[in-house]
Design a protein around this motif. Sequence first.
Motif, PDB file in Angstrom:
ATOM      1  N   SER A 107      -1.174 -63.500 -34.485  1.00 39.27           N
ATOM      2  CA  SER A 107      -1.054 -62.427 -35.465  1.00 39.27           C
ATOM      3  C   SER A 107      -2.416 -61.983 -35.960  1.00 39.27           C
ATOM      4  CB  SER A 107      -0.207 -62.893 -36.652  1.00 39.27           C
ATOM      5  OG  SER A 107      -0.897 -63.892 -37.395  1.00 39.27           O
ATOM      6  N   ALA A 108      -2.470 -60.785 -36.493  1.00 43.67           N
ATOM      7  CA  ALA A 108      -3.716 -60.275 -37.066  1.00 43.67           C
ATOM      8  C   ALA A 108      -4.188 -61.109 -38.256  1.00 43.67           C
ATOM      9  CB  ALA A 108      -3.543 -58.807 -37.461  1.00 43.67           C
ATOM     10  N   PRO A 109      -3.294 -61.550 -39.171  1.00 48.14           N
ATOM     11  CA  PRO A 109      -3.774 -62.391 -40.271  1.00 48.14           C
ATOM     12  C   PRO A 109      -4.432 -63.688 -39.795  1.00 48.14           C
ATOM     13  CG  PRO A 109      -1.646 -61.471 -40.835  1.00 48.14           C
ATOM     14  CD  PRO A 109      -1.887 -61.129 -39.389  1.00 48.14           C
ATOM     15  N   HIS A 110      -3.879 -64.326 -38.752  1.00 51.53           N
ATOM     16  CA  HIS A 110      -4.499 -65.538 -38.232  1.00 51.53           C
ATOM     17  C   HIS A 110      -5.851 -65.207 -37.605  1.00 51.53           C
ATOM     18  CE1 HIS A 110      -4.166 -69.359 -35.529  1.00 51.53           C
ATOM     19  NE2 HIS A 110      -5.014 -69.519 -36.532  1.00 51.53           N
ATOM     20  N   ARG A 111      -5.893 -64.136 -36.859  1.00 52.97           N
ATOM     21  CA  ARG A 111      -7.165 -63.724 -36.239  1.00 52.97           C
ATOM     22  C   ARG A 111      -8.228 -63.452 -37.289  1.00 52.97           C
ATOM     23  NH1 ARG A 111      -6.673 -57.942 -34.173  1.00 52.97           N
ATOM     24  NH2 ARG A 111      -6.800 -57.681 -36.443  1.00 52.97           N
ATOM     25  N   ASP A 112      -7.832 -62.811 -38.379  1.00 52.91           N
ATOM     26  CA  ASP A 112      -8.803 -62.321 -39.358  1.00 52.91           C
ATOM     27  C   ASP A 112      -9.155 -63.329 -40.449  1.00 52.91           C
ATOM     28  OD1 ASP A 112      -8.702 -59.956 -37.943  1.00 52.91           O
ATOM     29  OD2 ASP A 112      -7.256 -59.012 -39.300  1.00 52.91           O
ATOM     30  N   ASN A 113      -8.562 -64.506 -40.434  1.00 51.99           N
ATOM     31  CA  ASN A 113      -8.826 -65.523 -41.450  1.00 51.99           C
ATOM     32  C   ASN A 113      -9.148 -66.871 -40.794  1.00 51.99           C
ATOM     33  OD1 ASN A 113      -8.045 -64.258 -44.261  1.00 51.99           O
ATOM     34  ND2 ASN A 113      -6.495 -63.568 -42.806  1.00 51.99           N
TER      35      ASN A 113
END
Length: 210
Positions: A107-113
């Motif tokens: 997911s984007a949240p996992h990628r971005d954090n």
Amino acid sequence: MPRASRADAERHREQVVAAASRLVREHGADQVSVPQVMAAAGLTHGGFYRHFASKDDLVAQAATAAFAERRAALDALAEQDTPAREGAEAEPPGPSPWAAFLAGYLSAPHRDNPGLGCAAVALAADAGRARPGDPLHTAYAEGLRELAAGVAGLARTPGGEGVDENRALAELSTLVGALVLSRASAGEEISERILSAVLDRLTREEGTGD
């Protein structure tokens, strides 16, 4: 002033490990200093060597803590999946625990954090530069073994069966590689495509896709 109790000392050590675990995943081990970690933990630099032999020791413990965090999440999902595996009369509504894990991981949240994300991704470059036998190298390899075991306990085949160790390693490698590439190309259209393509591939392999 009285010396800190053993319980206080352990609590402080855990605070430092938690702060280091977040910072090294976010910035890389080489870019994080001991004073920076101690400040993030709300403690003074002078107390560091009461808890850790060296920065390398701290980084290894931080890596172990980060891997344990991810393994615990996998185990919690596997426990949710137990009734279905034991032949419950009806399948639980919604996606399977494995499909839910895939959707969150890719997911984007996992990628971005990265500071809160998978250590296998965030610390791969640091561990790759470490020599065999170095604390981080050892902690990383053990963490991969633990993650693979967690994946093996959760992943499902199209027939609903669990997967063996080799299949789990292949699934884990696919997940880690996808997130590495997606982070490296964040902000570009291909970054989103990597996440969606691998998510589609793995969910179809489980039999949850169309």
